[in-house]
Design a protein around this motif. Structure first.
Motif, PDB file in Angstrom:
ATOM      1  N   ARG A   1       0.884  -1.293  -0.115  1.00 38.21           N
ATOM      2  CA  ARG A   1      -0.043  -0.075  -0.071  1.00 38.21           C
ATOM      3  C   ARG A   1       0.999   1.343  -0.167  1.00 38.21           C
ATOM      4  NH1 ARG A   1      -2.945  -3.462   3.272  1.00 38.21           N
ATOM      5  NH2 ARG A   1      -1.903  -2.795   5.096  1.00 38.21           N
ATOM      6  N   ARG A   2       2.096   1.237   0.751  1.00 35.61           N
ATOM      7  CA  ARG A   2       3.079   2.443   0.810  1.00 35.61           C
ATOM      8  C   ARG A   2       3.438   2.489  -0.495  1.00 35.61           C
ATOM      9  NH1 ARG A   2       8.341   3.150   1.641  1.00 35.61           N
ATOM     10  NH2 ARG A   2       8.723   5.215   2.540  1.00 35.61           N
ATOM     11  N   LEU A   3       3.906   1.497  -1.195  1.00 34.77           N
ATOM     12  CA  LEU A   3       4.405   1.708  -2.553  1.00 34.77           C
ATOM     13  C   LEU A   3       3.518   2.153  -3.532  1.00 34.77           C
ATOM     14  CD1 LEU A   3       6.916  -1.448  -2.856  1.00 34.77           C
ATOM     15  CD2 LEU A   3       7.532   1.038  -2.322  1.00 34.77           C
ATOM     16  N   MET A   4       2.159   1.744  -3.477  1.00 42.29           N
ATOM     17  CA  MET A   4       1.411   2.152  -4.443  1.00 42.29           C
ATOM     18  C   MET A   4       0.988   3.628  -4.328  1.00 42.29           C
ATOM     19  SD  MET A   4       0.720  -0.287  -6.303  1.00 42.29           S
ATOM     20  CE  MET A   4      -0.793   0.035  -7.254  1.00 42.29           C
ATOM     21  N   SER A   5       1.073   4.044  -2.965  1.00 42.65           N
ATOM     22  CA  SER A   5       0.800   5.572  -2.733  1.00 42.65           C
ATOM     23  C   SER A   5       1.793   6.317  -3.516  1.00 42.65           C
ATOM     24  CB  SER A   5       0.769   5.709  -1.267  1.00 42.65           C
ATOM     25  OG  SER A   5       1.832   5.502  -0.735  1.00 42.65           O
ATOM     26  N   LEU A   6       3.049   5.603  -3.534  1.00 43.39           N
ATOM     27  CA  LEU A   6       4.151   6.676  -4.273  1.00 43.39           C
ATOM     28  C   LEU A   6       3.928   6.403  -5.900  1.00 43.39           C
ATOM     29  CD1 LEU A   6       6.959   5.626  -1.682  1.00 43.39           C
ATOM     30  CD2 LEU A   6       5.504   7.663  -1.737  1.00 43.39           C
ATOM     31  N   VAL A   7       3.318   5.858  -6.273  1.00 41.09           N
ATOM     32  CA  VAL A   7       3.259   5.492  -7.743  1.00 41.09           C
ATOM     33  C   VAL A   7       2.960   7.056  -8.520  1.00 41.09           C
ATOM     34  CG1 VAL A   7       2.419   4.272  -9.588  1.00 41.09           C
ATOM     35  CG2 VAL A   7       2.890   3.053  -7.820  1.00 41.09           C
ATOM     36  N   PRO A   8       1.985   7.524  -8.147  1.00 42.77           N
ATOM     37  CA  PRO A   8       1.662   8.754  -8.896  1.00 42.77           C
ATOM     38  C   PRO A   8       3.089  10.089  -8.581  1.00 42.77           C
ATOM     39  CG  PRO A   8      -0.190   8.460  -7.535  1.00 42.77           C
ATOM     40  CD  PRO A   8       0.785   7.402  -7.232  1.00 42.77           C
TER      41      PRO A   8
END
Length: 287
Positions: free
Chosen positions: A174-181
């Motif tokens: 979830r943390r990595l996905m939040s950094l994608v944008p």
């Protein structure tokens, strides 16, 4: 006949019937059970009827039936062995009941055995669809409140492991996905920010000692000792780290984790097939 003669005749026919009966039966059958007594009475009555004695035998009672002296000890050993065998069978039956109850609980054991039998039957017929349906029912039964013993313990450990996977790996995902944008918009800026955050986290500890030098110096040699507070903080941090590692080792003796391809959420995971084909690590050639 006089009463004395009648008694003698009955005695003789009973002795004859006893000898004939013993000759036609095994030793164990003769000295055990009531079959020998009935046969002695029948033979004796037939002899009395053949002689037209008019005597009727109501009952025959054998008070002492022992094997011949030559084989008496061997017979006693056989009887003792039988008794020991009965005791061993009873103990084994109780132990098997205890083991099976400890495996999954008395309330759910019979149903689980039946479902496992249905699953094996479906596999033997080659009906994979039916096997999957039965396997799902087995999983539901293991999830029920009726399960106890080792099965319940295993299910509890599996739930705890699943929660650990979801809380650790899931949190990282979830943390990595939040950094994608942010990474898509400006990757260099995000990498620099993450580096600065890590740098700040490392340098903000009480055991870190920062020394600054004036700019423009070509070389600088320092001879100095760390402060007492920083040295104490370093020793305390090292000691605490050892304690944490020791506690982790005691709490989790199986310090391993499934790979990403082996983690399945909300569905069954790895399963061994009867023909040892397919499954994790065998996707390429099916061997």
């Amino acid at each position: 006949f006089t009463p004395e003669q009648a008694d003698e005749i009955v005695k003789l026919v009973l002795e004859q019937a006893t000898v004939h009966t013993a000759a036609t039966m095994t030793l164990a059958g003769f000295i055990e059970g009531d079959e020998a007594i009935s046969e002695i009475r029948r033979r004796a009555q037939e002899s009395l009827n053949a002689n037209e004695s008019g005597i009727r035998i109501a009952t025959v009672s054998v008070t002492d039936r022992v094997p011949p002296l030559a084989v008496r000890r061997s017979v006693q050993q056989v009887q003792s062995a039988r008794e020991r065998a009965k005791i061993a069978v009873e103990v084994a039956r109780r132990e098997s009941t205890t083991i099976l109850d400890d495996a999954a609980g008395a309330g759910a054991l019979a149903g689980l055995i039946e479902l496992i039998g249905d699953y094996e039957t479906a596999l033997s017929r080659g009906d994979e669809a039916e096997a999957e349906v039965v396997l799902a029912r087995i999983g539901e039964r293991f999830e029920s409140d009726e399960i106890g013993g080792e099965a319940a313990k295993t299910m509890t450990e599996a739930r705890a492991f699943r929660y650990m996977i979801e809380s650790s790996v899931g949190s990282d995902v979830r943390r990595l996905m939040s950094l994608v944008p942010a990474y898509t918009e400006n990757p260099n800026q995000l990498v620099r920010q993450l580096w600065l955050d890590a740098y700040n986290e490392v340098l903000s500890g009480p055991e870190v000692e920062v020394i600054s030098a004036p700019p423009g110096l070509r070389g600088l040699a320092l001879r100095m000792k760390s402060s007492m507070d920083v040295s104490t903080a370093r020793r305390n941090a090292a000691s605490n780290a050892k304690k944490v590692d020791a506690m982790r080792g005691m709490a989790d003796m199986n310090n391993w984790q499934l790979g990403g391809r082996q983690i399945n959420i909300n569905r069954s995971g790895r399963r061994l097939n009867r023909d040892a084909r397919g499954g994790y690590g065998r996707e390429g050639d099916g061997e």
